[in-house]
Design a protein around this motif. Structure first.
Motif, mmCIF file in Angstrom:
data_model
loop_
_atom_site.group_PDB
_atom_site.id
_atom_site.type_symbol
_atom_site.label_atom_id
_atom_site.label_comp_id
_atom_site.label_asym_id
_atom_site.label_seq_id
_atom_site.Cartn_x
_atom_site.Cartn_y
_atom_site.Cartn_z
ATOM 1 N N SER A 1 -35.217 -19.718 70.495
ATOM 2 C CA SER A 1 -35.848 -19.773 69.183
ATOM 3 C C SER A 1 -34.861 -20.189 68.112
ATOM 4 C CB SER A 1 -36.470 -18.422 68.837
ATOM 5 O OG SER A 1 -37.090 -18.450 67.570
ATOM 6 N N ARG A 2 -33.585 -19.790 68.262
ATOM 7 C CA ARG A 2 -32.576 -20.224 67.300
ATOM 8 C C ARG A 2 -32.366 -21.732 67.380
ATOM 9 N NH1 ARG A 2 -33.836 -15.999 66.893
ATOM 10 N NH2 ARG A 2 -35.031 -17.140 65.328
ATOM 11 N N LEU A 3 -32.615 -22.304 68.560
ATOM 12 C CA LEU A 3 -32.369 -23.731 68.749
ATOM 13 C C LEU A 3 -33.569 -24.588 68.367
ATOM 14 C CD1 LEU A 3 -30.498 -23.643 72.195
ATOM 15 C CD2 LEU A 3 -29.543 -23.499 69.893
ATOM 16 N N ASN A 4 -34.778 -24.111 68.645
ATOM 17 C CA ASN A 4 -35.951 -24.967 68.408
ATOM 18 C C ASN A 4 -36.803 -24.517 67.221
ATOM 19 O OD1 ASN A 4 -37.333 -22.727 69.337
ATOM 20 N ND2 ASN A 4 -37.995 -23.648 71.257
ATOM 21 N N THR A 5 -36.331 -23.520 66.477
ATOM 22 C CA THR A 5 -37.066 -23.043 65.302
ATOM 23 C C THR A 5 -36.208 -23.058 64.047
ATOM 24 O OG1 THR A 5 -38.457 -21.626 66.681
ATOM 25 C CG2 THR A 5 -38.411 -21.140 64.333
ATOM 26 N N ASP A 6 -34.986 -22.507 64.132
ATOM 27 C CA ASP A 6 -34.123 -22.417 62.952
ATOM 28 C C ASP A 6 -33.587 -23.790 62.552
ATOM 29 O OD1 ASP A 6 -34.602 -19.780 63.236
ATOM 30 O OD2 ASP A 6 -32.542 -19.189 63.692
ATOM 31 N N SER A 7 -33.464 -23.989 61.269
ATOM 32 C CA SER A 7 -32.882 -25.221 60.732
ATOM 33 C C SER A 7 -31.411 -24.997 60.433
ATOM 34 C CB SER A 7 -33.609 -25.652 59.458
ATOM 35 O OG SER A 7 -34.990 -25.853 59.700
ATOM 36 N N PRO A 8 -30.568 -26.021 60.582
ATOM 37 C CA PRO A 8 -29.163 -25.861 60.206
ATOM 38 C C PRO A 8 -29.021 -25.655 58.710
ATOM 39 C CG PRO A 8 -29.662 -28.151 60.726
ATOM 40 C CD PRO A 8 -30.871 -27.357 61.120
ATOM 41 N N LEU A 9 -28.005 -24.914 58.318
ATOM 42 C CA LEU A 9 -27.769 -24.658 56.906
ATOM 43 C C LEU A 9 -27.225 -25.886 56.194
ATOM 44 C CD1 LEU A 9 -26.122 -21.120 57.233
ATOM 45 C CD2 LEU A 9 -28.536 -21.676 56.871
ATOM 46 N N GLN A 10 -26.370 -26.627 56.885
ATOM 47 C CA GLN A 10 -25.763 -27.824 56.318
ATOM 48 C C GLN A 10 -25.403 -28.790 57.434
ATOM 49 O OE1 GLN A 10 -22.422 -26.087 54.181
ATOM 50 N NE2 GLN A 10 -23.372 -26.534 52.212
ATOM 51 N N THR A 11 -25.111 -30.021 57.055
ATOM 52 C CA THR A 11 -24.567 -31.010 57.965
ATOM 53 C C THR A 11 -23.327 -31.601 57.315
ATOM 54 O OG1 THR A 11 -26.761 -31.556 58.810
ATOM 55 C CG2 THR A 11 -25.001 -33.126 59.250
ATOM 56 N N VAL A 12 -22.205 -31.533 58.008
ATOM 57 C CA VAL A 12 -20.942 -32.045 57.471
ATOM 58 C C VAL A 12 -20.385 -33.087 58.434
ATOM 59 C CG1 VAL A 12 -20.427 -29.901 56.252
ATOM 60 C CG2 VAL A 12 -19.607 -30.222 58.582
ATOM 61 N N THR A 13 -19.464 -33.884 57.938
ATOM 62 C CA THR A 13 -18.847 -34.936 58.744
ATOM 63 C C THR A 13 -17.472 -34.489 59.203
ATOM 64 O OG1 THR A 13 -20.039 -36.651 57.532
ATOM 65 C CG2 THR A 13 -18.102 -37.334 58.785
ATOM 66 N N MET A 14 -17.213 -34.662 60.506
ATOM 67 C CA MET A 14 -15.927 -34.288 61.082
ATOM 68 C C MET A 14 -15.298 -35.502 61.742
ATOM 69 S SD MET A 14 -15.121 -31.618 64.213
ATOM 70 C CE MET A 14 -15.678 -32.799 65.457
ATOM 71 N N GLN A 15 -14.031 -35.722 61.450
ATOM 72 C CA GLN A 15 -13.278 -36.741 62.155
ATOM 73 C C GLN A 15 -12.793 -36.174 63.492
ATOM 74 O OE1 GLN A 15 -13.107 -39.781 60.893
ATOM 75 N NE2 GLN A 15 -14.095 -39.187 58.965
ATOM 76 N N ALA A 16 -12.519 -37.053 64.429
ATOM 77 C CA ALA A 16 -12.114 -36.603 65.761
ATOM 78 C C ALA A 16 -10.857 -35.748 65.721
ATOM 79 C CB ALA A 16 -11.900 -37.811 66.676
ATOM 80 N N ASP A 17 -9.931 -36.081 64.812
ATOM 81 C CA ASP A 17 -8.683 -35.319 64.743
ATOM 82 C C ASP A 17 -8.836 -34.000 63.999
ATOM 83 O OD1 ASP A 17 -9.050 -36.314 62.223
ATOM 84 O OD2 ASP A 17 -7.129 -37.356 62.075
ATOM 85 N N GLN A 18 -10.053 -33.653 63.563
ATOM 86 C CA GLN A 18 -10.315 -32.388 62.883
ATOM 87 C C GLN A 18 -10.991 -31.370 63.803
ATOM 88 O OE1 GLN A 18 -12.630 -34.149 59.577
ATOM 89 N NE2 GLN A 18 -11.047 -33.378 58.189
ATOM 90 N N ALA A 19 -11.113 -31.675 65.078
ATOM 91 C CA ALA A 19 -11.826 -30.782 66.001
ATOM 92 C C ALA A 19 -11.223 -29.389 66.033
ATOM 93 C CB ALA A 19 -11.833 -31.387 67.409
ATOM 94 N N THR A 20 -9.905 -29.301 65.969
ATOM 95 C CA THR A 20 -9.249 -27.987 65.971
ATOM 96 C C THR A 20 -9.570 -27.219 64.704
ATOM 97 O OG1 THR A 20 -7.462 -28.821 67.373
ATOM 98 C CG2 THR A 20 -7.044 -26.790 66.146
ATOM 99 N N ASP A 21 -9.634 -27.916 63.571
ATOM 100 C CA ASP A 21 -9.953 -27.247 62.305
ATOM 101 C C ASP A 21 -11.359 -26.658 62.322
ATOM 102 O OD1 ASP A 21 -7.472 -28.110 61.424
ATOM 103 O OD2 ASP A 21 -8.281 -29.927 60.503
#
Length: 239
Positions: A94-114
Motif C-alpha cells: 500500500s505504501r508503494l501503490n497508494t502513497d505519493s512521494p513527498l518530493q522529487t529531487v535530482t541526484m548526480q551519479a557521484d552523489q549516491a553516497t550523500d
C-alpha cells in the motif's frame, strides 16, 4: 538654490542602491526555475495487490521472499517456509501503490553516497503476474530526518558516469514496512491444540483409579466386606 554637499551624497547613494536592487531582480527573473524539489500526486507504482506474483524484500544480510497464490493468500518461501501475515504485506504494498512521494529531487551519479544509496536500508522487488518487475531502493534519511530517499527502477545501477537520477522523497512508513521483525511477517501459529470434544480427564499421576465393586446376589454382603457378628436372642421373661 544650492543643496548641501551631504544631501547630494545621500541622494547619490540611494540612487545607486536602487539601481542595484533593480539589476538583481532582473537577473533573478531571467534565471531558469529549478526542476528539483517538485511534488507529485501520483503513487510510486501503479499496480494492484492482486496483480503481484512475488514480493522480495532485501535488508542487510536477510532476504524475504513471498508468493501470492490463486486464492490471494501469501506464502513465505524464504528464509522460512510459512504462511505469511497478509497485513504486513498489504501495508508495504500500500505504501508503494497508494502513497505519493513527498518530493522529487535530482541526484548526480557521484552523489549516491550523500543520498545513502551506498548502503541502502532495503531493496523491494515486485514481480507482477504478467512478468513486469519493479524495484525500489531505499536510501538514507532526507534533511528533515522524517523521510527517506528512494530510487525507483534506476537504470543503470549502481550509479556511474554522468547519469542523473530522479530520486523520490518517501515517508518513513516505507522504511517501517521494510524493517518490521521477521516474526511479524509470518502468520501466528497456535501453540496449544484445542481439547477434543468428549475427551475425559485422566486421574492425577500416581493415584490409582478406583474400580467399582462387583455386584453381589441380593442379601449377601460383598466379598471384601466383613459380615456383622450374630446377636444372641433376648432371654424370655419368667412367669
Amino acid at each position: 538654490m544650492k543643496f548641501k554637499r551631504s544631501t547630494v551624497m545621500l541622494v547619490g547613494v540611494a540612487f545607486l542602491l536602487g539601481a542595484g536592487v533593480l539589476i538583481a531582480e532582473s537577473q533573478r527573473s531571467q534565471s531558469p526555475s529549478p526542476t528539483a524539489d517538485t511534488a507529485s500526486t501520483a503513487p510510486i507504482f501503479a499496480f494492484e495487490e492482486t496483480d503481484v506474483a512475488t514480493l522480495t524484500v532485501e535488508r542487510g544480510d536477510e532476504t524475504l521472499v513471498f508468493e501470492q497464490g490463486d486464492d490471494a493468500t501469501w506464502q513465505m518461501t524464504a528464509p522460512e517456509n510459512a504462511l505469511a501475515e497478509p497485513g504486513a504485506i498489504a501495508f508495504l504494498l500500500s505504501r508503494l501503490n497508494t502513497d505519493s512521494p513527498l518530493q522529487t529531487v535530482t541526484m548526480q551519479a557521484d552523489q549516491a553516497t550523500d543520498f545513502g544509496f551506498n548502503a541502502p536500508l532495503g531493496v523491494v522487488t515486485v514481480t507482477l503476474t504478467e512478468g513486469t518487475e519493479h524495484e525500489l531502493i531505499l536510501g538514507g534519511p532526507d534533511f528533515s530526518g522524517s523521510a527517506n530517499y528512494a530510487a525507483v527502477d534506476p537504470e543503470p545501477w549502481p550509479p556511474a558516469g554522468e547519469t542523473e537520477y530522479s530520486v523520490l522523497v518517501v515517508t518513513r512508513d516505507v522504511a517501517n514496512g521494510i524493517n518490521r521483525p521477521l516474526a511479524e511477517w509470518k502468520m501466528p501459529v497456535e501453540t496449544l491444540a484445542p481439547a477434543e470434544p468428549g475427551a475425559s480427564s485422566t486421574p492425577e499421576s500416581g493415584a490409582p483409579a478406583a474400580s467399582p465393586a462387583a455386584p453381589t446376589p441380593t442379601g449377601e454382603p460383598p466379598a471384601n466386606e466383613v459380615p456383622p457378628a450374630p446377636t444372641a436372642p433376648a432371654p424370655e421373661a419368667a412367669n
